[in-house]
Design a protein around this motif. Structure first.
Motif, PDB file in Angstrom:
ATOM      1  N   LEU A 182       0.733  -1.089  -0.389  1.00 48.82           N
ATOM      2  CA  LEU A 182      -0.200  -0.346  -0.481  1.00 48.82           C
ATOM      3  C   LEU A 182       0.504   1.503   0.574  1.00 48.82           C
ATOM      4  O   LEU A 182       1.460   1.395   0.581  1.00 48.82           O
ATOM      5  N   VAL A 183       0.612   2.517  -1.081  1.00 45.29           N
ATOM      6  CA  VAL A 183       1.488   3.727  -1.415  1.00 45.29           C
ATOM      7  C   VAL A 183       0.566   4.491  -0.979  1.00 45.29           C
ATOM      8  O   VAL A 183      -0.380   4.767  -1.920  1.00 45.29           O
ATOM      9  N   HIS A 184       0.847   5.222   0.044  1.00 45.01           N
ATOM     10  CA  HIS A 184       0.009   7.149   0.382  1.00 45.01           C
ATOM     11  C   HIS A 184       0.884   8.128  -0.436  1.00 45.01           C
ATOM     12  O   HIS A 184       1.477   7.541  -1.411  1.00 45.01           O
ATOM     13  N   GLY A 185      -0.639   8.602  -0.141  1.00 48.47           N
ATOM     14  CA  GLY A 185      -1.042   9.830  -0.915  1.00 48.47           C
ATOM     15  C   GLY A 185      -0.526  11.480  -0.431  1.00 48.47           C
ATOM     16  O   GLY A 185       0.459  11.128   1.264  1.00 48.47           O
ATOM     17  N   GLY A 186      -0.475  12.191  -1.111  1.00 45.43           N
ATOM     18  CA  GLY A 186       0.102  13.490  -0.755  1.00 45.43           C
ATOM     19  C   GLY A 186       0.719  14.627  -1.358  1.00 45.43           C
ATOM     20  O   GLY A 186       1.994  15.133  -1.248  1.00 45.43           O
ATOM     21  N   GLY A 187       0.697  14.089  -2.424  1.00 46.44           N
ATOM     22  CA  GLY A 187       1.112  14.953  -3.425  1.00 46.44           C
ATOM     23  C   GLY A 187       2.467  14.613  -4.336  1.00 46.44           C
ATOM     24  O   GLY A 187       3.522  15.996  -4.371  1.00 46.44           O
ATOM     25  N   TRP A 188       3.159  13.833  -3.618  1.00 48.09           N
ATOM     26  CA  TRP A 188       4.944  13.289  -3.749  1.00 48.09           C
ATOM     27  C   TRP A 188       5.265  13.701  -3.110  1.00 48.09           C
ATOM     28  O   TRP A 188       6.618  13.169  -2.946  1.00 48.09           O
ATOM     29  N   ARG A 189       5.012  14.514  -2.151  1.00 46.10           N
ATOM     30  CA  ARG A 189       5.477  15.450  -1.413  1.00 46.10           C
ATOM     31  C   ARG A 189       4.970  15.791   0.305  1.00 46.10           C
ATOM     32  O   ARG A 189       6.130  15.810   1.393  1.00 46.10           O
ATOM     33  N   SER A 190       4.568  14.851   0.251  1.00 48.33           N
ATOM     34  CA  SER A 190       3.777  15.117   1.930  1.00 48.33           C
ATOM     35  C   SER A 190       3.327  13.538   2.110  1.00 48.33           C
ATOM     36  O   SER A 190       3.136  12.456   1.672  1.00 48.33           O
ATOM     37  N   GLY A 191       2.813  13.830   3.501  1.00 50.99           N
ATOM     38  CA  GLY A 191       1.871  12.475   3.472  1.00 50.99           C
ATOM     39  C   GLY A 191       3.050  10.921   4.451  1.00 50.99           C
ATOM     40  O   GLY A 191       4.067  10.903   4.565  1.00 50.99           O
ATOM     41  N   SER A 192       2.133  10.282   4.896  1.00 48.10           N
ATOM     42  CA  SER A 192       2.882   8.879   6.023  1.00 48.10           C
ATOM     43  C   SER A 192       2.348   7.737   5.491  1.00 48.10           C
ATOM     44  O   SER A 192       0.772   7.420   5.505  1.00 48.10           O
ATOM     45  N   ARG A 193       3.218   6.301   5.737  1.00 47.30           N
ATOM     46  CA  ARG A 193       1.861   4.958   5.873  1.00 47.30           C
ATOM     47  C   ARG A 193       1.224   5.025   6.838  1.00 47.30           C
ATOM     48  O   ARG A 193       0.390   4.469   7.029  1.00 47.30           O
ATOM     49  N   GLU A 194       0.996   5.858   7.756  1.00 45.14           N
ATOM     50  CA  GLU A 194      -0.328   5.858   8.685  1.00 45.14           C
ATOM     51  C   GLU A 194      -1.399   6.070   8.908  1.00 45.14           C
ATOM     52  O   GLU A 194      -2.310   5.500   8.930  1.00 45.14           O
ATOM     53  N   ASN A 195      -1.231   6.798   6.960  1.00 44.71           N
ATOM     54  CA  ASN A 195      -2.045   6.968   6.716  1.00 44.71           C
ATOM     55  C   ASN A 195      -3.052   6.212   6.209  1.00 44.71           C
ATOM     56  O   ASN A 195      -4.667   5.694   5.696  1.00 44.71           O
ATOM     57  N   LEU A 196      -2.406   4.643   5.886  1.00 41.72           N
ATOM     58  CA  LEU A 196      -2.994   3.534   4.722  1.00 41.72           C
ATOM     59  C   LEU A 196      -3.577   2.450   6.232  1.00 41.72           C
ATOM     60  O   LEU A 196      -3.872   1.181   6.092  1.00 41.72           O
ATOM     61  N   ALA A 197      -3.262   3.087   7.464  1.00 37.12           N
ATOM     62  CA  ALA A 197      -3.649   1.704   8.403  1.00 37.12           C
ATOM     63  C   ALA A 197      -4.856   1.748   8.495  1.00 37.12           C
ATOM     64  O   ALA A 197      -5.159   0.182   8.854  1.00 37.12           O
ATOM     65  N   ALA A 198      -5.144   1.886   8.761  1.00 33.59           N
ATOM     66  CA  ALA A 198      -7.126   1.738   8.574  1.00 33.59           C
ATOM     67  C   ALA A 198      -7.359   0.862   7.639  1.00 33.59           C
ATOM     68  O   ALA A 198      -7.942  -0.117   7.947  1.00 33.59           O
ATOM     69  N   MET A 199      -7.545   0.764   5.462  1.00 30.41           N
ATOM     70  CA  MET A 199      -7.222   0.013   4.793  1.00 30.41           C
ATOM     71  C   MET A 199      -5.940  -1.216   5.587  1.00 30.41           C
ATOM     72  O   MET A 199      -6.868  -2.016   4.191  1.00 30.41           O
ATOM     73  N   ALA A 200      -5.291  -0.946   5.318  1.00 25.97           N
ATOM     74  CA  ALA A 200      -4.528  -2.317   5.492  1.00 25.97           C
ATOM     75  C   ALA A 200      -5.258  -3.265   6.954  1.00 25.97           C
ATOM     76  O   ALA A 200      -5.315  -4.330   6.856  1.00 25.97           O
ATOM     77  N   ILE A 201      -5.565  -2.582   7.737  1.00 26.73           N
ATOM     78  CA  ILE A 201      -6.600  -3.269   8.791  1.00 26.73           C
ATOM     79  C   ILE A 201      -7.602  -4.180   8.456  1.00 26.73           C
ATOM     80  O   ILE A 201      -7.779  -5.224   8.574  1.00 26.73           O
ATOM     81  N   ARG A 202      -8.674  -3.538   7.759  1.00 24.32           N
ATOM     82  CA  ARG A 202      -9.802  -3.840   7.061  1.00 24.32           C
ATOM     83  C   ARG A 202      -8.633  -5.613   5.655  1.00 24.32           C
ATOM     84  O   ARG A 202      -9.744  -6.144   6.152  1.00 24.32           O
ATOM     85  N   LEU A 203      -7.881  -5.080   5.541  1.00 27.85           N
ATOM     86  CA  LEU A 203      -7.856  -6.012   3.885  1.00 27.85           C
ATOM     87  C   LEU A 203      -7.501  -6.965   4.764  1.00 27.85           C
ATOM     88  O   LEU A 203      -8.025  -8.374   4.614  1.00 27.85           O
TER      89      LEU A 203
END
Length: 321
Positions: A87-108
């Motif tokens: 899973l690859v997080h967003g943020g305009g190629w210059r911001s964001g973090s992997r924590e943003n996809l934790a909820a998705m990862a948990i459900r998957l």
């Protein structure tokens, strides 16, 4: 093609982990959206007892810089190896973090996947195509640790949202291209994926509509311009090269597109679907009406997003329900 519209380890190695720019978070995005969408809630990022989470695994190092991932899996040892998904997080190629996809990862993980939410080098740390190299390294890490974490190395997907969706798609369509995977020549482990999921990410940087937003001269530089190190006029070939649409061919893996009501973020999608359909490659489009960009960070939209992902992967991977 199917098309639907729905409402909706290795131990961490010594080194210096990449520090994410946290301007783009679920909390900051919630503040921007809640007035228009008062019913939304930030999706729960706390894993239940049924999900095992291993955090801060270093998957590749560059000098004294470590790139890390968090791995999510069913707590009970599975009877057979499970498909993996990077899973690859967003943020305009210059911001964001992997924590943003934790909820998705948990459900998957709750649906029987081994999900890796990864960090990668942002544009201020390294320009394009460094992020592509990083994601491919994460895929190789999953394959090389497949037996340790009960991952089926024959069924690995890559997915991402916004800039992460564009990165995921480019990673998936450039298997075997040396520029995008320079480490491959030194490894016997493949970085190929068997499926791609692009959530509200660009497929074509070069279209007039995309350049209207991504090459805005008022932004000095724009998010895309910062990543490429120049405007479209200055770096035309890079803007084309980074467009997943440019690389569609007979060996392109199946792709699912999940989109919001904000069309600007998925420009090039229809053209990509047309090219893939002409080649007989499975593809699908799931649209969530009346949704903002970044919808996957929030309930009630995360559930239909994950369900669409699982349905697509289940069909393409021939998984039992």
């Amino acid at each position: 093609m199917f098309c639907a519209v729905i409402l909706l380890l290795a131990c961490a190695t010594p080194g210096k982990p990449v520090t994410a720019d946290n301007v783009y978070t679920a909390a900051s995005t919630y503040q921007k959206l809640v007035a228009t969408y008062p019913f939304i809630q930030i999706a729960n990022q706390t894993a239940p007892a049924s999900i095992k989470v291993i955090k801060d695994i270093s998957y590749v190092s560059y000098g004294d810089m470590d790139l890390q991932l968090d791995l999510f899996m069913p707590a009970r040892t599975p009877a057979k190896a499970l498909p993996g998904i990077v899973l690859v997080h967003g943020g305009g190629w210059r911001s964001g973090s992997r924590e943003n996809l934790a909820a998705m990862a948990i459900r998957l993980a709750g649906l029987g996947y081994i999900a890796a939410a990864i960090s990668y080098r942002l544009s201020a740390e390294a320009p394009y195509p460094a992020a592509i190299h990083d994601v491919k390294a994460a895929i190789r890490w999953m394959r090389s640790h497949a037996s340790e974490y009960h991952i089926d190395s024959g069924y690995i997907a890559v997915a991402g949202g916004s800039a992460g969706g564009q990165i995921a798609a480019l990673v998936g369509v450039t298997n075997g291209v040396p520029k995008f995977d320079p480490q491959a020549q030194h490894s016997q482990v493949s970085s190929a994926v068997q499926a791609i999921i692009n959530i509200d990410g660009l497929s074509d940087f070069t279209s007039e509509q995309a350049r209207h937003y991504e090459d805005d001269p008022a932004k000095k530089p724009s998010s895309a311009g910062a990543w490429f190190g120049g405007t479209y006029a200055e770096k035309t070939e890079l803007w084309k090269e980074a467009s997943p649409l440019s690389h569609v061919g007979k060996n392109t893996p199946p792709i699912l597109f999940i989109g919001s009501a904000q069309k600007r973020f998925s420009l090039g999608r229809e053209e990509m679907v047309q090219k893939m359909t002409a080649l007989g490659i499975a593809t699908g489009v799931v649209l969530l009406p009346d949704t903002p960009h970044s919808f996957w960070l929030f309930d009630p939209w995360l559930e239909p997003t994950v369900n669409a992902m699982s349905e697509f992967l289940g069909r393409e991977f021939a998984l039992s329900p």
